[in-house]
Scaffold this motif. Sequence first.
Motif, PDB file in Angstrom:
ATOM      1  N   ALA A 101       0.992  -1.144   0.002  1.00  0.00           N
ATOM      2  CA  ALA A 101      -0.036  -0.110  -0.046  1.00  0.00           C
ATOM      3  C   ALA A 101       0.908   1.327  -0.003  1.00  0.00           C
ATOM      4  CB  ALA A 101      -0.833   0.152   1.379  1.00  0.00           C
ATOM      5  N   ALA A 102       1.887   1.126   0.745  1.00  0.00           N
ATOM      6  CA  ALA A 102       2.728   2.580   0.825  1.00  0.00           C
ATOM      7  C   ALA A 102       3.468   2.627  -0.466  1.00  0.00           C
ATOM      8  CB  ALA A 102       3.958   2.129   2.034  1.00  0.00           C
ATOM      9  N   GLN A 103       3.857   1.422  -1.084  1.00  0.00           N
ATOM     10  CA  GLN A 103       4.723   1.606  -2.395  1.00  0.00           C
ATOM     11  C   GLN A 103       3.634   2.364  -3.594  1.00  0.00           C
ATOM     12  OE1 GLN A 103       6.515  -2.126  -3.328  1.00  0.00           O
ATOM     13  NE2 GLN A 103       8.320  -0.855  -3.987  1.00  0.00           N
ATOM     14  N   ARG A 120      13.380   1.196   0.526  1.00  0.00           N
ATOM     15  CA  ARG A 120      13.360   1.313   2.004  1.00  0.00           C
ATOM     16  C   ARG A 120      12.292   2.350   2.435  1.00  0.00           C
ATOM     17  NH1 ARG A 120      18.866   3.289   3.330  1.00  0.00           N
ATOM     18  NH2 ARG A 120      18.032   5.583   2.970  1.00  0.00           N
ATOM     19  N   ALA A 121      11.901   3.269   1.526  1.00  0.00           N
ATOM     20  CA  ALA A 121      10.787   4.296   2.038  1.00  0.00           C
ATOM     21  C   ALA A 121       9.516   3.711   2.395  1.00  0.00           C
ATOM     22  CB  ALA A 121      10.654   5.334   0.835  1.00  0.00           C
ATOM     23  N   PRO A 122       8.976   2.643   1.407  1.00  0.00           N
ATOM     24  CA  PRO A 122       7.654   2.323   1.663  1.00  0.00           C
ATOM     25  C   PRO A 122       7.857   1.185   2.907  1.00  0.00           C
ATOM     26  CG  PRO A 122       8.289   1.803  -0.652  1.00  0.00           C
ATOM     27  CD  PRO A 122       9.524   2.203   0.310  1.00  0.00           C
ATOM     28  N   ALA A 126       5.826   1.636   6.121  1.00  0.00           N
ATOM     29  CA  ALA A 126       4.619   0.572   6.509  1.00  0.00           C
ATOM     30  C   ALA A 126       4.899   0.283   8.010  1.00  0.00           C
ATOM     31  CB  ALA A 126       4.871  -0.656   5.772  1.00  0.00           C
ATOM     32  N   LEU A 127       6.143   0.348   8.524  1.00  0.00           N
ATOM     33  CA  LEU A 127       6.557  -0.089   9.876  1.00  0.00           C
ATOM     34  C   LEU A 127       5.851   0.841  10.745  1.00  0.00           C
ATOM     35  CD1 LEU A 127      10.164  -1.718   9.643  1.00  0.00           C
ATOM     36  CD2 LEU A 127       8.216  -2.923  10.350  1.00  0.00           C
ATOM     37  N   ALA A 128       6.162   2.251  10.401  1.00  0.00           N
ATOM     38  CA  ALA A 128       5.641   3.332  11.073  1.00  0.00           C
ATOM     39  C   ALA A 128       4.144   3.091  11.397  1.00  0.00           C
ATOM     40  CB  ALA A 128       6.106   4.532  10.859  1.00  0.00           C
ATOM     41  N   GLU A 163      -1.086   7.735   3.175  1.00  0.00           N
ATOM     42  CA  GLU A 163      -1.014   9.145   3.606  1.00  0.00           C
ATOM     43  C   GLU A 163      -2.140   9.992   3.180  1.00  0.00           C
ATOM     44  OE1 GLU A 163       2.996  10.698   3.457  1.00  0.00           O
ATOM     45  OE2 GLU A 163       3.003   9.630   5.201  1.00  0.00           O
ATOM     46  N   PRO A 164      -3.473   9.521   3.411  1.00  0.00           N
ATOM     47  CA  PRO A 164      -4.748  10.410   3.153  1.00  0.00           C
ATOM     48  C   PRO A 164      -4.773  11.499   4.013  1.00  0.00           C
ATOM     49  CG  PRO A 164      -5.300   8.485   4.148  1.00  0.00           C
ATOM     50  CD  PRO A 164      -3.850   8.353   4.185  1.00  0.00           C
ATOM     51  N   SER A 165      -5.203  12.829   3.698  1.00  0.00           N
ATOM     52  CA  SER A 165      -5.504  13.819   4.654  1.00  0.00           C
ATOM     53  C   SER A 165      -6.721  13.940   5.313  1.00  0.00           C
ATOM     54  CB  SER A 165      -4.899  15.268   3.842  1.00  0.00           C
ATOM     55  OG  SER A 165      -5.616  15.116   2.774  1.00  0.00           O
ATOM     56  N   ALA A 166      -7.634  13.310   4.471  1.00  0.00           N
ATOM     57  CA  ALA A 166      -8.940  13.009   5.256  1.00  0.00           C
ATOM     58  C   ALA A 166      -9.540  11.646   4.905  1.00  0.00           C
ATOM     59  CB  ALA A 166     -10.010  13.911   4.369  1.00  0.00           C
ATOM     60  N   ILE A 167      -9.898  11.034   6.024  1.00  0.00           N
ATOM     61  CA  ILE A 167     -10.410   9.522   5.824  1.00  0.00           C
ATOM     62  C   ILE A 167     -11.880   9.238   6.427  1.00  0.00           C
ATOM     63  CG2 ILE A 167      -8.064   8.697   6.208  1.00  0.00           C
ATOM     64  CD1 ILE A 167      -8.575   8.410   9.063  1.00  0.00           C
ATOM     65  N   LEU A 168     -12.331   8.376   5.681  1.00  0.00           N
ATOM     66  CA  LEU A 168     -13.708   7.841   5.912  1.00  0.00           C
ATOM     67  C   LEU A 168     -13.754   6.696   6.639  1.00  0.00           C
ATOM     68  CD1 LEU A 168     -15.503   8.841   2.461  1.00  0.00           C
ATOM     69  CD2 LEU A 168     -15.036  10.333   4.508  1.00  0.00           C
TER      70      LEU A 168
END
Length: 248
Positions: A101-103, A120-122, A126-128, A163-168
């Motif tokens: 999902a992060a990727q 590394r970034a994804p 994901a771990l965080a 990384e959404p800024s608004a979530i439902l």
Amino acid sequence: MRLSTRALGLRIGAVPIVDDVSLDVRSGEFVVIIGPNGAGKTTLFNLLSGVTRATSGTIALGDVDVTSAPPYRRARLGLGRTFQTSTIFPALTTLENARVAAQASLGGSGTMWRLADRERAPRERALAVLESVGLAHRAHDVSGSLSHGEKRKLDLAILLCGEPSAILLDEPTAGMAAEDIPAMVASIAAIHRDQKKTILMVEHRMDLVLGLADRVAVMHHGALLAIDTPERIVANETVQSAYLGDPL
Ligand SMILES: Nc1ncnc2c1ncn2[C@@H]1O[C@H](COP(=O)(O)OP(=O)(O)OP(=O)(O)O)[C@@H](O)[C@H]1O
Ligand SMILES: [Mg+2]
């Protein structure tokens, strides 16, 4: 990200499913929607995320009118949602599910990175995220082996990896064992508090909502009956009479 609707409606035949809903959720605000079964809460989420096209009214994300935008455009603008049916790949580990999902959301800028960073970034994101929803200890377990409550947490993690800024969130604690609910609620509260995300959540249990929401919106027969602080909603007579016989 601000989320707003004006006179939003969905009619199926002559039946109003969502009826003239004007709603403003401020950036960083936490609004909980309550309402009896069939009130139109999930349908409102479908309209907001673009799964269903409104038959009247408008929807804006921030300053962008998305009334006729497809779901992927709304997602790209920062709107995320969980679905009733899970999007987990059961054969992958918890971490792999989150990393995919992060990727997917980091992918666009991949050519800008050195190869090592692309890997590394994804994984780090994901771990965080798994840490933030209390699933870090299950990172390396196959997700098919997670309990129902843990799967709901992973659904939330997969959503946050984008990384959404608004979530439902549509009843994120539905079907969870009673002992799992406080931790899930605490995760959602922390996401709101620490990450300043705009949250619109459907939740039936008023006891969970009271300490959590900035405001509570009440839906009834497709319409927005009231929106106010949790305390005032509990004291509101119109709300109480709409719920007569229905537990708040
Ligand atoms: N595609 C559709 N065609 C016909 N009727 C529909 C459709 N989608 C939803 N409805 C009806 O619209 C009403 C609102 O349904 P919705 O699922 O939005 O309610 P809800 O508030 O989420 O209820 P619950 O608390 O049970 O989840 C219901 O009466 C439902 O039967
Ligand atoms: Mg529903």
